[in-house]
Write an enzyme that holds these catalytic residues in place. Structure first.
Site, PDB file in Angstrom:
ATOM      1  CE  LYS A  36      38.991  37.762  50.817  1.00 43.29           C
ATOM      2  NZ  LYS A  36      39.815  36.441  50.164  1.00 43.29           N
ATOM      3  CB  THR A  50      39.890  35.176  54.604  1.00 42.11           C
ATOM      4  OG1 THR A  50      39.944  34.508  53.424  1.00 42.11           O
ATOM      5  CG2 THR A  50      40.580  35.165  55.574  1.00 42.11           C
ATOM      6  CE  LYS A  81      36.892  25.084  52.579  1.00 39.61           C
ATOM      7  NZ  LYS A  81      37.032  26.411  53.619  1.00 39.61           N
TER       8      LYS A  81
END
Length: 807
Positions: free
Chosen positions: A656, A652, A550
């Site tokens: 958002k 996800t 990440k």
């Protein structure tokens, strides 16, 4: 079949008045909590309000259950080790349309409803995106009238509570169940025996598993109500109870430890989410947890089916079971065991039934995240299932003689749970277009060739009720004022905002809504962390599980480079930045924890640098969870989605942020690809290697060295870290991390650094042009409709589950 008149009643009264709700709150305060108003605490008032709101959920919950039984609807059963449900009170009032009524009722008692909302503990039932996705799916299934049960574990502590000591992550137990959880109903009558270990015996010509350890799985049900209270489903969480509470004979002999063994086993099973599995004991516990959840769920499913049907061959017609990642992959062998050993169905037929019921959602391309169990561990904990797994593998090899010799479930003394889940499912899905393509090409290429059409895509989504309507009231109010109500359940309607984006008046109100959220966040940061940040600065946010792929490391290295540039010219035309991080590292993940410490060390230096002052701040609040996300995302200006291309399945959080009007800086990875397609290249800050380019770059063993030597800014950053600029008390603290970037940069931080640095420069240029930025931000919101979890669930219902709405 004649319809019962009760089924056509309005399922909930959305016109409830504050006075009626006040009476119910007082009734619960008195008779449920046992307090009078004069002596009630915030906790007491919250509990009384929660019970009063729960009363309004029970009616649609019961009505939905009655309709499912009366009309014999097929049910979906969603098996997940995580359900990151967050706080429930505000979410329930939003979906029931009672937020204003509840606020008015509490105000008449002299209570601020926001204080009550923030008093509710965050249920520690998940780690990140996997568990939050499961929670969004449960809410969308209820909104769409899809009859469903979610099955998980009622962890006593769940994921750990994170705090920082000297910048280092320290894990302490999460205590969300220290208080009464008002939203659940205990179901002691729904209890099942779960076995472990033991041996296989032959009795009357049949093989019988005789476990040597057993626990009881006991159900706790939480109703999940959909938008406008039209339907409610059940989240059933299992707690573990001992089969023998206490061995009095052993205790009286003085063997106190042995006397408590059954209770210890049970408490251990449901105590912690994802126990550290670097030891054999940890691995065994994790496998036991996964079987505990799965076996209890499957026993419950079969019991429910047999209540109204007698022929288990019809199970696929009435039951769809979705495995959320490989954690419940034991569902295939366990369902076969239950059908053969307990119900006398032949193996081949049981296999056919199981495969027709089961679906598997893959969430990762990382080899280490696709679970593999040593055959010794698996066979020791689940000896009967080891037999069944080997038989499934043999069946598949015979059924597909072209299967390559290196493909299979049991290979190299390991049970491969990804292959098991694939073979035992009638559909396998990825969670973004790119990810699903890579599942076919790189994860299961041989199985894909043997089973063409089995792998399909289901791009993830998030519920707009929580992540826009509830979390961002200023923006939600603007949307309703602009296009009217109803968008909450039809998110494609956000496209109606597009014509208004060109209107300066709309952009001004949009900007004011964002600033309101930023002011609130700035006040919270000052109160919680003691750091002053300006709401006029660009809030640049990366919140997710800490993992090398990440690339929080890439973010903090670029932050250092930016700080270095600002220090060299503090009077320059800089855009003030607040770099915000959030997320936890797995307790045994040493490199991730080192990155956390580096972020905190860098923040300590930058936040106290008088030369840069308010031009740059680094904020890392501890213990990131759903409630913190609801605070950070609406206030964010920039969404950091910078994973190494080909590694993030979907994401996800990226959806958002987009929904809340934050443009993305990101790579072509996961659902970023679809976000880029929806929002357009002019409204997305794209950088970095593609998945194919990543694979080619890795073929050069010196790729990181060459990238660093070609980048003076990156050399400067690594030199500052190596010299101890951010760890003066221990100058060599990060030598290992620097060495890793130079020589073992598997996730290509160095290769993408210059492109990321340049993209951040483009972010600054865009942010200076307020009209350009506001148009970009507003178009992100307007074009986010595709990423509703309602769209995702409709697709699951039609393409995987073959389930129709009961509404």
């Amino acid at each position: 079949m004649e319809r019962n008149a009760l089924l056509d009643k309005p399922v909930t009264d959305l016109s409830l008045t504050p006075n009626v709700l006040k009476a119910d709150i007082l009734r619960h305060l008195t008779f449920t909590i046992g307090k009078d108003a004069a002596n009630a605490s915030v906790y007491d008032w919250r509990m009384a309000l929660s019970f009063a709101i729960r009363d309004r959920i029970v009616e649609p919950w019961f009505a939905s259950t009655r309709r499912t039984w009366a009309e014999d609807h097929k049910r979906v059963y969603y098996l997940s080790m995580e359900f990151l449900i967050g706080r429930i009170l505000e979410d329930a009032t939003i979906n029931l349309g009672l937020q204003d009524v509840a606020a008015a009722a509490m105000a008449e008692f002299g209570q601020d409803i926001q204080d009550l909302i923030e008093d509710e503990p965050d249920a520690a039932l998940g780690n990140g995106g996997l568990g939050r996705l499961a929670a969004c799916f449960m809410e969308s299934m209820a909104t769409l009238g899809c009859p469903a049960y979610g099955y998980g574990i009622r962890y006593e502590h769940g994921l750990f509570r994170q705090r920082f000591e000297g910048g280092r992550q320290v894990e302490t137990p999460e205590d969300w169940l220290k208080q009464t959880h008002p939203w659940e109903f205990a179901r002691p009558e729904a209890a099942y025996t779960i076995g472990f270990k033991g041996q296989i015996e032959t009795r009357a010509g049949a093989e019988v598993w005789v476990p040597s350890e057993t626990v009881i799985a006991e159900a706790h049900d939480t109703p999940v109500v959909g938008w406008q209270g039209k339907w409610a489903n059940t989240l059933r969480l299992w707690s573990a109870k001992p089969t023998t509470q206490f061995d009095l004979e052993r205790f009286n002999r003085g063997d106190y430890t042995a006397a408590a063994e059954p209770e210890t086993l049970a408490r251990t099973l449901a105590r912690v989410l994802y126990p550290d599995d670097t030891t054999y004991q940890g691995k065994e516990l994790r496998l036991k947890q996964e079987f505990f959840l799965t076996s209890a769920a499957l026993q419950d499913i079969i019991r429910r089916f047999l209540t109204s049907h007698s022929d288990l061959k019809l199970l696929p017609k009435h039951v769809a079971i979705q495995m959320n990642d490989t954690h419940p992959a034991i569902a295939g062998p366990e369902l076969i065991r239950l059908l053969t050993d307990d119900h006398g169905i032949g193996f081949d037929e049981a296999l056919t039934i199981a495969r027709a019921c089961l679906g598997y959602t893959n969430h990762t391309l990382l080899p280490e995240a696709l679970e593999r169990w040593a055959t010794f561990t698996f066979g020791n904990v689940l000896p009967r299932h080891m037999q069944i797994v080997e038989r499934i593998d043999s069946w598949h090899r015979r059924a597909y003689p072209n299967r390559p010799h290196y493909v299979g479930i049991v290979k190299h003394q390991e049970v491969r749970m990804g292959e098991l889940a694939f073979i035992m499912s009638h559909k396998v899905n990825g969670v973004s277009a790119l990810h699903s393509d890579l599942v076919k090409k790189s994860l299961f290429p041989e199985l894909h060739r043997l089973h063409p059409g089995r792998i399909i895509n289901q791009t993830n989504g998030v519920t707009p009720r929580r992540w826009l309507k509830m979390a961002n009231r200023p923006l939600a109010g603007l949307i309703t004022d602009t296009i009217g109500s109803g968008w909450e359940a039809d998110l494609d309607r956000l496209r109606e905002l597009e014509p208004h984006v060109e209107d300066a008046g709309f952009r001004k109100v949009f900007d004011a809504a964002k600033r309101e959220n930023k002011v609130e966040l700035a006040n919270w940061v000052k109160a919680e962390l003691g750091v002053s940040v300006s709401p006029d600065a660009l809030f640049d946010v990366q919140i997710k599980r800490i993992h090398e792929y990440k690339r929080q490391l890439l973010n903090i290295l670029e932050t250092i480079a930016h700080w270095h540039k600002v220090r060299s010219d503090p009077k320059g035309n800089w855009v003030p930045r607040v770099r915000i991080f959030g997320g936890k590292a797995a307790p045994g993940y040493a490199v991730a924890k080192e990155i956390i410490r580096l972020i905190n060390d860098v923040g300590q230096v930058i936040n106290n640098d008088p030369q840069t002052g308010d031009l740059l701040k680094v904020i890392y609040p501890a213990n990131y969870n759903v409630s913190m996300a609801e605070r950070l995302i609406p206030a964010s200006d920039l969404s950091e989605q910078i994973s190494t291309a080909g590694k993030e399945a979907s994401g996800t959080g990226n959806m958002k942020f987009m929904m809340n009007g934050a443009p993305t800086i990101g790579t072509l990875d996961g659902a970023n690809v679809e976000i880029l397609h929806e929002v357009g290249a002019d409204n997305f800050f794209l950088f970095g290697l593609t998945a194919d380019e990543v694979a080619l770059r890795r073929e050069d063993p010196d790729h990181s060295k060459k990238a660093i030597e070609a980048s003076q800014p990156l050399q400067d950053v690594l030199q500052m870290i190596a010299e101890g600029r951010f760890s003066p008390d221990e100058p060599d603290r990060y030598h290992g991390l620097v060495h890793r970037v130079w020589h073992h940069d598997y996730f290509l931080v160095a290769a993408d650094f210059d492109a990321y640095h340049a993209a951040q420069g483009e972010v600054d240029r865009a942010y200076r042009d307020r009209d350009r930025w506001l148009k970009m931000a507003a178009l992100n919101t307007a074009r986010s409709g595709f990423f509703s979890s309602d769209r995702t669930i409709r697709s699951y219902m039609s393409e995987i589950w073959s389930v129709k709405s009961a509404l």
